[in-house]
Design a protein around this motif. Structure first.
Motif, PDB file in Angstrom:
ATOM      1  N   SER A  81      -3.507 -17.682   9.611  1.00  0.00           N
ATOM      2  CA  SER A  81      -4.840 -17.422   9.056  1.00  0.00           C
ATOM      3  C   SER A  81      -4.797 -17.474   7.535  1.00  0.00           C
ATOM      4  N   GLU A  82      -5.944 -17.248   6.958  1.00  0.00           N
ATOM      5  CA  GLU A  82      -6.047 -17.267   5.497  1.00  0.00           C
ATOM      6  C   GLU A  82      -5.281 -16.108   4.877  1.00  0.00           C
ATOM      7  N   ARG A  83      -4.961 -16.263   3.609  1.00  0.00           N
ATOM      8  CA  ARG A  83      -4.242 -15.249   2.840  1.00  0.00           C
ATOM      9  C   ARG A  83      -5.166 -14.071   2.580  1.00  0.00           C
ATOM     10  N   LYS A  84      -4.638 -12.865   2.766  1.00  0.00           N
ATOM     11  CA  LYS A  84      -5.346 -11.631   2.430  1.00  0.00           C
ATOM     12  C   LYS A  84      -4.490 -10.842   1.464  1.00  0.00           C
ATOM     13  N   VAL A  85      -5.121  -9.972   0.709  1.00  0.00           N
ATOM     14  CA  VAL A  85      -4.384  -9.148  -0.236  1.00  0.00           C
ATOM     15  C   VAL A  85      -4.723  -7.685   0.002  1.00  0.00           C
ATOM     16  N   LEU A  86      -3.692  -6.879   0.224  1.00  0.00           N
ATOM     17  CA  LEU A  86      -3.856  -5.441   0.302  1.00  0.00           C
ATOM     18  C   LEU A  86      -3.719  -4.917  -1.121  1.00  0.00           C
ATOM     19  N   PRO A  87      -4.778  -4.319  -1.678  1.00  0.00           N
ATOM     20  CA  PRO A  87      -4.707  -3.883  -3.073  1.00  0.00           C
ATOM     21  C   PRO A  87      -3.728  -2.727  -3.266  1.00  0.00           C
ATOM     22  N   ALA A  88      -3.169  -2.644  -4.454  1.00  0.00           N
ATOM     23  CA  ALA A  88      -2.213  -1.587  -4.794  1.00  0.00           C
ATOM     24  C   ALA A  88      -2.801  -0.209  -4.546  1.00  0.00           C
ATOM     25  N   SER A  89      -4.109  -0.062  -4.719  1.00  0.00           N
ATOM     26  CA  SER A  89      -4.751   1.243  -4.509  1.00  0.00           C
ATOM     27  C   SER A  89      -4.653   1.707  -3.061  1.00  0.00           C
ATOM     28  N   VAL A  90      -4.460   0.782  -2.140  1.00  0.00           N
ATOM     29  CA  VAL A  90      -4.260   1.116  -0.728  1.00  0.00           C
ATOM     30  C   VAL A  90      -2.768   1.091  -0.390  1.00  0.00           C
ATOM     31  N   ALA A  91      -2.036   0.130  -0.939  1.00  0.00           N
ATOM     32  CA  ALA A  91      -0.608  -0.023  -0.646  1.00  0.00           C
ATOM     33  C   ALA A  91       0.220   1.162  -1.137  1.00  0.00           C
ATOM     34  N   GLN A  92      -0.137   1.720  -2.291  1.00  0.00           N
ATOM     35  CA  GLN A  92       0.652   2.816  -2.861  1.00  0.00           C
ATOM     36  C   GLN A  92       0.620   4.078  -1.993  1.00  0.00           C
ATOM     37  N   PRO A  93      -0.561   4.591  -1.626  1.00  0.00           N
ATOM     38  CA  PRO A  93      -0.539   5.812  -0.814  1.00  0.00           C
ATOM     39  C   PRO A  93      -0.026   5.608   0.611  1.00  0.00           C
ATOM     40  N   LEU A  94      -0.193   4.415   1.164  1.00  0.00           N
ATOM     41  CA  LEU A  94       0.254   4.175   2.537  1.00  0.00           C
ATOM     42  C   LEU A  94       1.717   3.776   2.635  1.00  0.00           C
ATOM     43  N   PHE A  95       2.180   2.918   1.719  1.00  0.00           N
ATOM     44  CA  PHE A  95       3.524   2.347   1.807  1.00  0.00           C
ATOM     45  C   PHE A  95       4.436   2.700   0.638  1.00  0.00           C
ATOM     46  N   GLY A  96       3.911   3.378  -0.397  1.00  0.00           N
ATOM     47  CA  GLY A  96       4.729   3.712  -1.561  1.00  0.00           C
ATOM     48  C   GLY A  96       5.036   2.511  -2.429  1.00  0.00           C
ATOM     49  N   ILE A  97       4.211   1.471  -2.358  1.00  0.00           N
ATOM     50  CA  ILE A  97       4.417   0.252  -3.157  1.00  0.00           C
ATOM     51  C   ILE A  97       3.233   0.114  -4.106  1.00  0.00           C
TER      52      ILE A  97
ATOM     53  N   SER B 203       1.831  -2.118  -5.990  1.00  0.00           N
ATOM     54  CA  SER B 203       1.401  -3.465  -6.361  1.00  0.00           C
ATOM     55  C   SER B 203       0.608  -4.051  -5.198  1.00  0.00           C
ATOM     56  N   ASP B 204      -0.171  -5.096  -5.496  1.00  0.00           N
ATOM     57  CA  ASP B 204      -0.887  -5.797  -4.441  1.00  0.00           C
ATOM     58  C   ASP B 204       0.125  -6.454  -3.504  1.00  0.00           C
ATOM     59  N   ILE B 205      -0.224  -6.544  -2.222  1.00  0.00           N
ATOM     60  CA  ILE B 205       0.668  -7.169  -1.245  1.00  0.00           C
ATOM     61  C   ILE B 205      -0.110  -8.256  -0.501  1.00  0.00           C
ATOM     62  N   ALA B 206       0.361  -9.492  -0.602  1.00  0.00           N
ATOM     63  CA  ALA B 206      -0.252 -10.601   0.135  1.00  0.00           C
ATOM     64  C   ALA B 206       0.189 -10.531   1.590  1.00  0.00           C
ATOM     65  N   SER B 207      -0.709 -10.968   2.494  1.00  0.00           N
ATOM     66  CA  SER B 207      -0.347 -11.004   3.909  1.00  0.00           C
ATOM     67  C   SER B 207      -1.065 -12.148   4.612  1.00  0.00           C
ATOM     68  N   PHE B 208      -0.532 -12.513   5.766  1.00  0.00           N
ATOM     69  CA  PHE B 208      -1.099 -13.545   6.630  1.00  0.00           C
ATOM     70  C   PHE B 208      -0.998 -13.052   8.062  1.00  0.00           C
ATOM     71  N   TYR B 209      -1.939 -13.473   8.898  1.00  0.00           N
ATOM     72  CA  TYR B 209      -1.833 -13.244  10.334  1.00  0.00           C
ATOM     73  C   TYR B 209      -1.390 -14.545  10.985  1.00  0.00           C
ATOM     74  N   TYR B 210      -0.472 -14.425  11.932  1.00  0.00           N
ATOM     75  CA  TYR B 210      -0.035 -15.548  12.755  1.00  0.00           C
ATOM     76  C   TYR B 210      -0.381 -15.158  14.194  1.00  0.00           C
ATOM     77  N   THR B 211      -1.186 -15.990  14.860  1.00  0.00           N
ATOM     78  CA  THR B 211      -1.758 -15.617  16.147  1.00  0.00           C
ATOM     79  C   THR B 211      -1.566 -16.716  17.189  1.00  0.00           C
ATOM     80  N   GLY B 212      -1.366 -16.313  18.437  1.00  0.00           N
ATOM     81  CA  GLY B 212      -1.309 -17.251  19.549  1.00  0.00           C
ATOM     82  C   GLY B 212      -0.961 -16.556  20.840  1.00  0.00           C
ATOM     83  N   ALA B 213      -1.557 -16.993  21.929  1.00  0.00           N
ATOM     84  CA  ALA B 213      -1.235 -16.523  23.282  1.00  0.00           C
ATOM     85  C   ALA B 213      -1.237 -14.999  23.392  1.00  0.00           C
ATOM     86  N   GLY B 214      -2.250 -14.357  22.833  1.00  0.00           N
ATOM     87  CA  GLY B 214      -2.353 -12.909  22.928  1.00  0.00           C
ATOM     88  C   GLY B 214      -1.377 -12.145  22.063  1.00  0.00           C
TER      89      GLY B 214
END
Length: 124
Positions: free
Chosen positions: A29-45, A47-58
């Motif tokens: 799928s398209e590139r998404k960005v988790l902003p640092a304002s969400v990444a820091q309290p949830l993951f302790g990181i 900075s912004d974190i780029a992510s992608f979804y890879y999907t198929g067959a459930g």
């Protein structure tokens, strides 16, 4: 309850593409960005974190791209559980002593909880 997706970490987009798209044949799928304002309290990181979804067959994998060697991906790696009554589910988790991390993301919230051994679960 059902597993909605699994969140994993790769060092680069090309590594992720090679395995999940080229080898497993999942659709990217398209590139998404988790902003640092969400990444820091949830993951302790902090900075912004780029992510992608890879999907198929459930099967769906959310791949976060973290190029920095040495950062512990275990804070990001998670399984996402889809539950019918998320508020009730999270209240029960709190009652049983499990810490719940809830962070605003736009007009909604992202919620995570850890089991007693540090395995992370996103709740949808």
């Amino acid at each position: 309850m059902r597993v909605k997706h699994v969140g994993l970490v790769c060092r680069s987009e090309s590594n992720a593409d090679r395995f999940y798209r080229d080898f497993l044949g999942l659709e990217k799928s398209e590139r998404k960005v988790l902003p640092a304002s969400v990444a820091q309290p949830l993951f302790g990181i902090d900075s912004d974190i780029a992510s992608f979804y890879y999907t198929g067959a459930g099967f769906q994998v959310e791949v976060f791209i973290r190029e920095t060697p040495g950062e512990a991906p275990s804070r990001i790696a998670h399984a996402c559980l889809e539950v019918e009554e998320p508020d009730q589910f999270l209240a029960q988790a709190r009652t049983l002593g499990f810490a719940v991390a809830r962070q605003a993301k736009g007009t909604s919230f992202v919620c995570f909880l850890d089991d007693l051994d540090g395995n992370r679960f996103e709740i949808k």
